[in-house]
Design an enzyme around this catalytic site. Structure first.
Site, short mmCIF file in Angstrom:
data_model
loop_
_atom_site.label_atom_id
_atom_site.label_comp_id
_atom_site.label_asym_id
_atom_site.label_seq_id
_atom_site.Cartn_x
_atom_site.Cartn_y
_atom_site.Cartn_z
CG HIS A 180 -1.98 -0.78 0.70
ND1 HIS A 180 -2.37 -1.96 1.96
CD2 HIS A 180 -2.54 -1.25 -0.08
CE1 HIS A 180 -3.43 -2.09 2.34
NE2 HIS A 180 -3.50 -2.69 0.23
CB ALA A 181 1.87 3.84 -2.61
NE ARG A 182 -4.03 5.13 2.56
CZ ARG A 182 -5.26 5.10 2.50
NH1 ARG A 182 -6.54 6.42 1.86
NH2 ARG A 182 -6.38 4.89 3.02
NE ARG A 234 -6.47 0.25 0.32
CZ ARG A 234 -6.34 -0.37 1.48
NH1 ARG A 234 -6.19 0.23 2.68
NH2 ARG A 234 -6.75 -1.52 1.27
CG ASN A 253 -3.11 -6.94 1.57
OD1 ASN A 253 -2.82 -8.00 0.97
ND2 ASN A 253 -3.52 -6.73 2.73
CG HIS A 306 -0.44 -4.05 5.07
ND1 HIS A 306 -0.60 -3.15 4.23
CD2 HIS A 306 0.02 -5.39 5.04
CE1 HIS A 306 -0.94 -4.63 2.46
NE2 HIS A 306 0.30 -4.96 3.89
CG PHE A 308 -2.57 3.17 11.23
CD1 PHE A 308 -2.58 4.31 10.55
CD2 PHE A 308 -2.92 3.70 12.86
CE1 PHE A 308 -4.29 5.39 10.73
CE2 PHE A 308 -4.61 4.83 12.97
CZ PHE A 308 -4.58 5.09 11.70
CE1 TYR A 361 -12.24 -4.21 5.76
CE2 TYR A 361 -12.69 -3.09 8.65
CZ TYR A 361 -12.45 -3.02 7.29
OH TYR A 361 -11.26 -2.26 6.33
CD GLU A 383 -2.58 -2.47 9.55
OE1 GLU A 383 -2.22 -1.59 9.42
OE2 GLU A 383 -3.14 -3.42 7.88
#
Ligand SMILES: *[C@@H]1O[C@H](CO)[C@@H](O)[C@H](O)[C@H]1NC(C)=O
Ligand SMILES: *[C@@H]1O[C@H](CO)[C@@H](O)[C@H](O)[C@H]1NC(C)=O
Length: 421
Positions: A180-182, A234, A253, A306, A308, A361, A383
């Protein structure tokens, strides 16, 4: 036109214009049942998700633009979901982040062959660093030029081994970052792990008895775009799917071949969790797949970094049941979490370890579930901490996060040695 004038008048204005699209976007913490959020995830930008403890509810940090605010706040009210405004203007936060980063950059000078753990590096700097390590430590480090991203950027991973990957009874541990880019704080965690295994070795047994595969920059197109164009990006940057003119990119992902195509929210190209047109449609994700399959018989631990939320999450995300070794997944996860918690900032929350679907979830197409399904016994989504900054962690916190996370990864590696060493 007004913006152009500002650019001429104040040089910084040009840089600041980058965040214009988030002017007036607010961040809210919303609490409600996970069923509800499953449905909302494809419509809204969730910055993070956390278990809202005892109540069995989730707490989501999400972003609302001025246009969509009224509609969604009304919706939350109508569903009896509690919400709390936590930030008034995202653009302002992003400008603040920029100035902290450039301040930090001006304070440290670095060359190709070292990293200072207090700033964020571009993808090319990261690639150069990996190459310089391989040059300096040829007996230990091999850089694999694994292939090109959609836009043609070289994706590299390193193999670290005292026996050139030739001793077939050694367990392999595989770590990737920046799918995930950000989530900018994830590459430093992978790079620091490399540093601790190669340059500043304090756990010799982990280098000698384990072979490592570490991929610090899985999605260079997205990362570069997040650095230069859109901080909140993202996905990948691919334009190979229907609807990609308007909505480029795929959520890496969600692109793995595990219950692919079974979640409605992931079918829409404009959704932030779009799974892609086919499983493994993304070259970046095929690189992870192929690296995993090449060493499948020896990989015992897979972790995708990842940001967070301070969590170790394990399978199955698609239905909330546990794999056959569910108990051991929990045990190993707790060992990693405890090692991190010992070093965490006093104000930071403790790590949570749990089944991904029960803790958050349902999700499909994740690397964690796919790697478990193809036979790797211990697989996690990690995370990292976000403190009060979500994934916009200021660079001053990088050192804290990389050192505490290294302790967790080392604990995970020791667990693997105790089982397979
Ligand atoms: C870093 O490495 C790249 C290529 O690997 C090279 O072009 C560049 O000049 C190097 N920069 C420094 C400061 O050594
Ligand atoms: C849940 O999903 C896993 C694969 O992720 C599958 O093996 C298992 O049979 C499923 N369980 C149920 C009850 O559907």
């Amino acid at each position: 036109m007004a913006r152009l004038v500002i650019c001429f008048l104040f040089l910084v204005g040009c840089v600041y214009g980058r965040h214009e699209k988030y002017e007036g976007h607010q961040l809210y913490k919303v609490t409600g049942p996970s069923k509800e959020f499953e449905h909302l995830e494809s419509h809204l930008d969730f910055l993070s998700t956390s278990a809202a403890s005892k109540t069995g509810q989730l707490e989501i940090l999400l972003r609302l633009s001025p246009d969509e605010r009224k509609q969604w706040l009304n919706y939350f009210t109508s569903k009896d979901m509690h919400y709390l405004l936590v930030a008034d203007n995202l653009a302002e936060i992003l400008r603040e982040e920029d100035s902290q980063i450039s301040e930090q950059k001006s304070r440290t000078k670095s060359d190709n062959s070292s990293m200072s753990w207090d700033q964020y590096y571009g993808y090319q700097e990261i690639n150069d660093y990996l190459d310089s390590l391989a040059e300096k430590y040829p007996d230990l480090v091999t850089v694999i030029n694994a292939g090109l991203s959609y836009e043609g950027k070289q994706i590299k991973y390193v193999r670290i081994s005292t026996t050139r990957f030739e001793v077939l009874y050694k367990p392999v541990i595989f770590i990737d970052a920046a799918v995930h880019a950000r989530e900018w704080v994830t590459p430093p965690v992978a790079l620091y792990l490399i540093h601790k295994l190669v340059v500043d070795v304090t756990d010799k047994d982990l280098v000698e008895n384990i072979d490592w595969i570490i991929l610090p920059m899985a999605n260079p197109d997205g990362y570069d775009y997040s650095m230069k164009e859109d901080r909140m990006w993202r996905k990948t940057r691919s334009k190979a799917h229907k609807g990609s003119e308007e909505c480029p990119g795929v959520d890496g992902n969600r692109n793995f071949d595990h219950y692919f195509g079974t979640r409605e929210g992931s079918l829409d190209p404009c959704s932030i969790i779009y799974e892609g047109p086919t499983p493994f449609s993304e070259p970046e994700i095929r690189i992870i797949r192929d690296a995993i399959l090449t060493h499948l018989d020896r990989i015992r631990l897979y972790i995708s970094a990842h940001s967070f939320g301070s969590m170790f999450l394990y399978a199955w995300g698609n239905n909330g049941t546990l794999p056959s070794n569910g108990l051991m997944l929990q045990v190993a996860g707790v060992q990693m979490a405890e090692a991190i918690d010992k070093l965490k900032l006093p104000s930071a929350k403790s790590y949570i370890v749990g089944n991904a679907a029960q803790t958050l979830y349902y999700t499909t197409g994740t690397s964690r579930d796919w790697t478990r399904a193809v036979g790797i016994p211990f697989t996690y989504t990690l995370e990292l901490p976000g403190y009060t900054y979500n994934f916009l962690v200021p660079p001053q916190y990088v050192k804290q996060i990389v050192t505490e996370t290294y302790a967790g990864l080392a604990a995970g590696a020791r667990f693997i040695l105790s089982m397979y060493g």
